[in-house]
Structures are given as structure tokens and as C-alpha cells.
Motif scaffolding. Sequence first.
Motif, mmCIF file in Angstrom:
data_model
loop_
_atom_site.group_PDB
_atom_site.id
_atom_site.type_symbol
_atom_site.label_atom_id
_atom_site.label_comp_id
_atom_site.label_asym_id
_atom_site.label_seq_id
_atom_site.Cartn_x
_atom_site.Cartn_y
_atom_site.Cartn_z
ATOM 1 N N ASN A 154 -4.533 -10.881 -15.295
ATOM 2 C CA ASN A 154 -4.877 -10.625 -13.894
ATOM 3 C C ASN A 154 -6.052 -11.514 -13.490
ATOM 4 O O ASN A 154 -7.158 -11.034 -13.218
ATOM 5 N N VAL A 196 -15.131 -2.202 -20.077
ATOM 6 C CA VAL A 196 -14.473 -2.878 -18.952
ATOM 7 C C VAL A 196 -14.489 -4.403 -19.073
ATOM 8 O O VAL A 196 -13.856 -5.094 -18.271
ATOM 9 N N PRO A 217 -9.918 -5.869 -13.662
ATOM 10 C CA PRO A 217 -10.009 -6.062 -12.204
ATOM 11 C C PRO A 217 -10.849 -5.008 -11.486
ATOM 12 O O PRO A 217 -11.610 -5.342 -10.568
ATOM 13 N N ARG A 218 -10.756 -3.761 -11.898
ATOM 14 C CA ARG A 218 -11.464 -2.695 -11.176
ATOM 15 C C ARG A 218 -12.984 -2.760 -11.355
ATOM 16 O O ARG A 218 -13.725 -2.119 -10.604
ATOM 17 N N ALA A 219 -13.452 -3.534 -12.346
ATOM 18 C CA ALA A 219 -14.892 -3.598 -12.616
ATOM 19 C C ALA A 219 -15.506 -4.933 -12.228
ATOM 20 O O ALA A 219 -16.685 -5.170 -12.515
ATOM 21 N N ARG A 220 -14.753 -5.789 -11.577
ATOM 22 C CA ARG A 220 -15.278 -7.089 -11.212
ATOM 23 C C ARG A 220 -16.303 -6.980 -10.076
ATOM 24 O O ARG A 220 -16.230 -6.068 -9.263
#
Length: 276
Positions: A154, A196, A217-220
Motif C-alpha cells: 500500500n 504500526v 496506512p492508518r498510522a501515516r
Amino acid sequence: MFADAALAARIDRAEGRMCAQVAESILASRPASAPFVLPISGGEAIYVGPSSPLNKVIGLCLDRDLDIGALERIEREWSARGEPVRIELSVLADPSVGAVLTDRGYRLHGFENVLGLRLGPEGEGLEIGGVTVETVTDATLHVWIDIVVEAFMNLDGTGSVPPDAFQREQLTEVFEETIGVPGFTRYVARVEGEPVGGAAMRIDGDLAQLAGAGTLPRARGRGVQKALLQRRLADAAAAGCTLAVVTTAPGTRSQDNAMRHGFELLYARAILVGPS
């Protein structure tokens, strides 16, 4: 920092040694994969396994002429395995090599940038709020693999990235294959205790190779990669390294993050793929 052919040779050949160690590890454990390592013009040709991202020819023609006989042998070996040869050619290599490869049917596939940072006796170890970084243990090794594979599946969509479509299983296999390679340290980053982010570093003499960095992706956007970078630089300096290097696709957020931290663009590599 001034980059000449000698510096490029130092960096590219360290990467070649790393890939060669992976191939040698696979040869010992899974000889049916038919890995091989062959010298060519100061560099190395490394075939790790079918469609592996580590399959490459690197470090060639930075201080000597192209050995056509060696190239022909490499092309035969690659062809016998049903894959085209992939050459990562530094822009500091002999300019005539590009014309020779074009005449042999090689085509431009993409580019990658090599960035470097000189290290002093003390590296940075500043904490990023809410992010903790720890070295990977046997208990967290597969957590690290899962994170970096998910991150690579991703990408953030920035920059000029070659259209290489690797399957999840292929990427998992690549990261698993590096486990037995000496000199690697792996890191996991956590936010509020949740893993993460992941990254790796390999030390080759006084050179620190930074690799395998990714964030879910959710922690970028929360400083995870900055924390991983700072920890690796601190560890590299403590280990006596004088230079840290990282390879990125041009124009990516990864390149931007590295340059914000003081890395300089040293040189680029052209990725050339031979005829199928």
C-alpha cells in the motif's frame, strides 16, 4: 557531499554483497531455487529466486570496462530461469555502457535515487511524541514482516515508482529470506503500544544501509518513519559507521523524509531490463 565513482562503487557493491548473502543462504537451504552470484566488471549479478526484487546486476563498470563475456553468461543463466536480466546502472558508471546495453535490447524501466548522510560520533536519539521504537526479537519477527509487507503493498502513490507488481507472497518471502543474512538489525515502531511501522538496517564495514521501512496506512503522518530513521541513525553512529545511505524512488515521500533529515542526493541509478 561530493559523490564520485569510488563512492558509488562503495555503496553499490555493499548492496551487491547483501543480495549475494541472501542468495548464498537460499542455496544452502533451498538449492532447487537455483540462486547464483556471478562477478561482472567490478560488480555482481545476483539471482535469488523467481521474480524476486533482489534479482539484479549492480556495481558494474564504475572502475573498469564492461566484460561482454561475463554479461553473455549472465544473460544465459537468467534466460534459463525464464526471466530478463535487470541491471541497476549508476549514472557514475562508464557512459558507453548504456549504448552497449541498448544495442543488446535493454530498455529503461525506471530510476532510483541513492541518498547519503555523513555520521558523526554521536547520532540523534530524539523521541517522537507517542512513538516508541524497539529492536525486533524472535517473538516480534513475524509482526515486523507483516507490517513491512502490508506497507509495501500500500504505497503512498507519490513520486516516480517503476511499475513492479509484486505479490504479497513474494514480498513475504523476500523479507523472510533476509533473516539469515548477517549485519541486519530490524525495528518495530509502536503508537500507543500498537505495532504500526517497521524498518531495517544493515551494517557493511562503516556503511549503514537503511532499508525495509514502511508504515501501515492508518498510522501515516504521525512521525513513525521519522522515529525509525532517528533510531537507526543513532544506532549506526554508535556502531562506528561514518556514512548512512538509503535508496528511494525519485520524488517520493520517502525521499522527502530523508532529505528533511539531512540526507543528500548522491547519484541515481537507471534500471534497465533486458529482452525477455
